[in-house]
Write an enzyme that holds these catalytic residues in place. Sequence first.
Site, mmCIF file in Angstrom:
data_model
loop_
_atom_site.group_PDB
_atom_site.id
_atom_site.type_symbol
_atom_site.label_atom_id
_atom_site.label_comp_id
_atom_site.label_asym_id
_atom_site.label_seq_id
_atom_site.Cartn_x
_atom_site.Cartn_y
_atom_site.Cartn_z
ATOM 1 N N ARG A 1 -1.400 -0.777 -8.709
ATOM 2 C CA ARG A 1 -2.817 -0.546 -8.419
ATOM 3 C C ARG A 1 -2.993 0.963 -8.298
ATOM 4 O O ARG A 1 -2.485 1.585 -7.371
ATOM 5 C CB ARG A 1 -3.235 -1.238 -7.116
ATOM 6 C CG ARG A 1 -4.718 -1.050 -6.790
ATOM 7 C CD ARG A 1 -5.148 -1.899 -5.594
ATOM 8 N NE ARG A 1 -4.660 -1.378 -4.344
ATOM 9 C CZ ARG A 1 -4.175 -2.140 -3.358
ATOM 10 N NH1 ARG A 1 -4.055 -3.449 -3.512
ATOM 11 N NH2 ARG A 1 -3.760 -1.590 -2.229
ATOM 12 N N ASP B 1 0.829 -1.203 0.000
ATOM 13 C CA ASP B 1 0.000 0.000 0.000
ATOM 14 C C ASP B 1 0.864 1.253 0.000
ATOM 15 O O ASP B 1 1.999 1.242 0.484
ATOM 16 C CB ASP B 1 -0.908 0.030 1.234
ATOM 17 C CG ASP B 1 -2.058 -0.947 1.130
ATOM 18 O OD1 ASP B 1 -2.434 -1.292 -0.002
ATOM 19 O OD2 ASP B 1 -2.581 -1.366 2.177
#
Length: 305
Positions: A181, A131
């Site tokens: 992503r 992340d």
Amino acid sequence: MIVRSLLLGMSESAWLREHATRWPFVRRAVSRFMPGEMLADMLAAARVLRDAGIEAVFTKLGENVASAAEAEAVARHYVEAVATVRAAGLGAEPSVKLTQLGLDIDRDRAWRHLQTVAEAAHAAGLYLWIDMEQSRYVDVTLDLAERARAEFRDVGVCLQAYLYRTEQDLDRMLRAGVGVRLVKGAYQEPASLAFPKKADVDRSFEALGGRMLEQRAARVVFGTHDAALIARLCDRARALGAPPRSYEFHFLYGIQRAEQARLVAAGEGVRVLVAYGDYWFPWYMRRLAERPANVWFVLRSLVGG
């Protein structure tokens, strides 16, 4: 933008993090975005999603741990979670924050924890997602993502479309073979670093997404609930001749379920991020801030019971 700033400010409030999590209406509201606080809750949700033709991405909520012992416990949890996912026959992919692994304490220790989680994911045949956090962590996150990719094939990182620098960061990740992503971004950043207007963020996302489709990144993932943006990206993919399964759309648990089903029926790749854990208040506030429509979604669901 006022509502977004307010919600992001609330996400950083230690008082609210301590007190609001006890309020029944807040706990009821957050249940729309996460199935529960335990690993077992995530696994149950992942099974339901698989029955609908959707795999999961999972994350244990938490960030900026304050001790080496906490960081080690997080790494150990992810290793155990990966083993549990594999034993359950699921394809849920882990997604971890580096500050959960002790980045604020010791970069080398955080790297060793990331290596441990990556080794477990690799052994289980699962892709590992890293992340992205606030802008001050971007450089180190990209450095460690590249380092992990050099050792393990299936590693991806989250990039945030609202940062001006992301175009260059995307090119760097494409060269390194790191999966991407792409999300819009959910932290409070100054206008000197990030687009302050939603329309500019949307344009940036679409342009970056188009580049990902053109360059055929190692893993092309769009993390958005914006149906109009999804439609434009699908059109762009078709114009480039990109097969549906060469890119994916990732959604948050409980959001845009009809759109998820529509995409699955159309043969598109879809995954859902399932979050769990007791450190959910900052994450929840940032999810609401990402898209004002999420606030009205929660209010309607509460009124409707």
